[in-house]
Design a protein around this motif. Structure first.
Motif, mmCIF file in Angstrom:
data_model
loop_
_atom_site.group_PDB
_atom_site.id
_atom_site.type_symbol
_atom_site.label_atom_id
_atom_site.label_comp_id
_atom_site.label_asym_id
_atom_site.label_seq_id
_atom_site.Cartn_x
_atom_site.Cartn_y
_atom_site.Cartn_z
ATOM 1 N N THR A 8 0.829 -1.208 0.000
ATOM 2 C CA THR A 8 0.000 0.000 0.000
ATOM 3 C C THR A 8 0.860 1.253 0.000
ATOM 4 O OG1 THR A 8 -1.735 -1.192 1.221
ATOM 5 C CG2 THR A 8 -1.830 1.214 1.244
ATOM 6 N N LEU A 9 1.919 1.270 0.805
ATOM 7 C CA LEU A 9 2.781 2.450 0.863
ATOM 8 C C LEU A 9 3.545 2.665 -0.439
ATOM 9 C CD1 LEU A 9 4.216 2.161 4.502
ATOM 10 C CD2 LEU A 9 2.369 3.637 3.668
ATOM 11 N N GLU A 31 -6.380 -0.414 -3.776
ATOM 12 C CA GLU A 31 -5.305 0.071 -2.925
ATOM 13 C C GLU A 31 -5.702 -0.032 -1.452
ATOM 14 O OE1 GLU A 31 -2.224 3.763 -3.135
ATOM 15 O OE2 GLU A 31 -4.356 4.276 -3.224
ATOM 16 N N GLY A 32 -4.950 -0.839 -0.683
ATOM 17 C CA GLY A 32 -5.204 -0.965 0.740
ATOM 18 C C GLY A 32 -6.440 -1.765 1.102
ATOM 19 N N ILE A 33 -7.028 -2.506 0.167
ATOM 20 C CA ILE A 33 -8.248 -3.272 0.441
ATOM 21 C C ILE A 33 -8.002 -4.731 0.063
ATOM 22 C CG2 ILE A 33 -10.710 -3.524 0.025
ATOM 23 C CD1 ILE A 33 -10.822 -0.597 -0.777
ATOM 24 N N PRO A 88 -4.702 5.635 2.129
ATOM 25 C CA PRO A 88 -3.309 5.380 1.747
ATOM 26 C C PRO A 88 -2.491 6.635 1.429
ATOM 27 C CG PRO A 88 -4.725 3.729 0.776
ATOM 28 C CD PRO A 88 -5.628 4.755 1.387
ATOM 29 N N PRO A 89 -3.010 7.622 0.677
ATOM 30 C CA PRO A 89 -2.191 8.818 0.432
ATOM 31 C C PRO A 89 -1.796 9.547 1.717
ATOM 32 C CG PRO A 89 -4.014 8.719 -1.128
ATOM 33 C CD PRO A 89 -4.276 7.667 -0.093
ATOM 34 N N ARG A 96 -2.799 13.420 8.982
ATOM 35 C CA ARG A 96 -4.134 12.975 9.382
ATOM 36 C C ARG A 96 -5.027 12.817 8.155
ATOM 37 N NH1 ARG A 96 -7.183 12.598 13.981
ATOM 38 N NH2 ARG A 96 -9.377 13.192 13.900
ATOM 39 N N TYR A 97 -4.989 13.779 7.270
ATOM 40 C CA TYR A 97 -5.687 13.712 5.984
ATOM 41 C C TYR A 97 -5.052 14.728 5.061
ATOM 42 C CZ TYR A 97 -8.265 17.526 8.312
ATOM 43 O OH TYR A 97 -8.599 18.660 9.011
#
Length: 338
Positions: A8-9, A31-33, A88-89, A96-97
């Motif tokens: 993911t990274l 991605e990430g799932i 992921p981003p 945090r976001y």
């Protein structure tokens, strides 16, 4: 698929997107799932999310270690499992976001922020949950555990936030939360935009947002502090008996929400104020122009105070104790009094 977190990274898709092992099938969905399905029949479907906020890394590392054990055949899988790394981003950026707080956008609230990358991700996560539970049977038990760490310190180091629900909470779900080391549970009294409220409202899942400690960057987490949660997650995934349950969590309910509506907003609390700090009746908590927030009950406890949220978002919750429940607890139960 060897390491979901590193994959993911990296920001790229894996060379292989599905596979079968002696105990399970796995499929990389996005991605990430990642979805994992046991080869043996099961009546339990569990969604576990982490990294909804990109600076909350310990839950991501804990979850990744468990997934690695499953994929390497070191642990059996006893339930259908959906793993979701929320943002992921933001995880890659250590923030945090990027634009919008993802955990305020669920239940279709993402439609108000169409140009925000978190809005697109909220839609994708909603779709992943819907697809995951649609393929199950009506008899399936649905759980959703959303793993977080908090920005601030807390009188209760580990606690859970329960979404508003008019359904009774399953006994085995509440027992699992105690086994995971949670010291307190906070019960919402109104709908919200969180991931767990979405899964509870739309799919009747037993859902909880778990706050497991302090938010720190990758490489700075002492994962031994998360041992109770990690052991409880491993037992849940593998179908093994739960570790010995600790104290029954104290219970609180939300009594009012502090909302920042303008740039004039002021929160009358120190930046060092801990979660579950108690305030006496009548105290001025915050003001926003002509709007003022006071402690209304004899004693209220603050949760998630944050004056820096975007206008229109929650800047804090005020709680009262569930006195009937807490009075029944053992006399040595921790109490965050000043």
């Amino acid at each position: 698929m060897q390491d979901l977190l590193q994959q993911t990274l990296s920001g790229s898709a894996p060379a292989m997107t599905s596979g079968t092992l002696p105990n399970l099938r796995w499929q990389w969905l996005d991605e990430g799932i990642l979805e994992l399905t046991p080869l043996a029949p099961t009546q339990q479907a569990i969604a576990i999310s982490a990294g909804i906020h990109g600076n909350e890394t310990a839950p991501v590392e804990i979850l990744n270690a468990l997934i690695t054990r499953l994929l390497q055949g070191e642990m059996l899988l006893a339930a259908r499992l959906l793993v979701l790394y929320g943002n992921p981003p933001a995880l890659r950026a250590g923030k945090r976001y990027l634009r919008c707080d993802l955990n305020r956008l669920f239940g279709g609230r993402w439609q108000q922020f169409e140009n925000c990358p978190e809005a697109q991700r909220a839609l994708r996560l909603e779709q992943a949950l819907e697809t995951f539970w649609q393929v199950g049977t009506h008899q399936e038990t649905r759980w959703h555990l959303d793993l977080h760490t908090a920005i601030r310190g807390s009188y209760h180091t580990r606690f859970g936030v329960m979404p508003f629900s008019q359904r009774p909470w399953p006994d085995d779900f509440m027992q699992w939360l105690a086994a995971a080391g949670l010291e307190a549970l906070v019960f919402h009294r109104a709908p919200g935009g969180t991931f767990t409220h979405y899964s509870s409202e739309h799919f009747q899942a037993a859902s909880c947002t778990l706050e497991l400690g302090k938010a720190l960057p990758f490489g700075h987490n002492d994962l031994t502090q998360f041992q109770a949660a990690q052991q409880a997650l491993a037992a849940l995934i593998s179908g093994e008996p739960l570790p010995s349950t600790g104290k029954t969590p104290r219970r609180y309910r939300v009594t009012q929400q502090i909302t920042r509506n303008s740039e004039r907003f002021q929160l009358h609390m120190s930046p060092e104020t801990l979660n579950f700090t108690a305030f006496p009746q009548g105290m001025l908590l915050a003001e926003d122009g002509e709007t003022r927030y006071f402690v209304q009950q004899a004693r209220e406890y603050v949760l998630f105070p944050n004056p820096n949220v975007a206008p229109g978002l929650r800047a804090g919750l005020m709680l009262v104790e569930d006195n009937a429940h807490n009075a029944a607890l053992s006399v040595d139960a921790a109490e965050p009094l000043q």
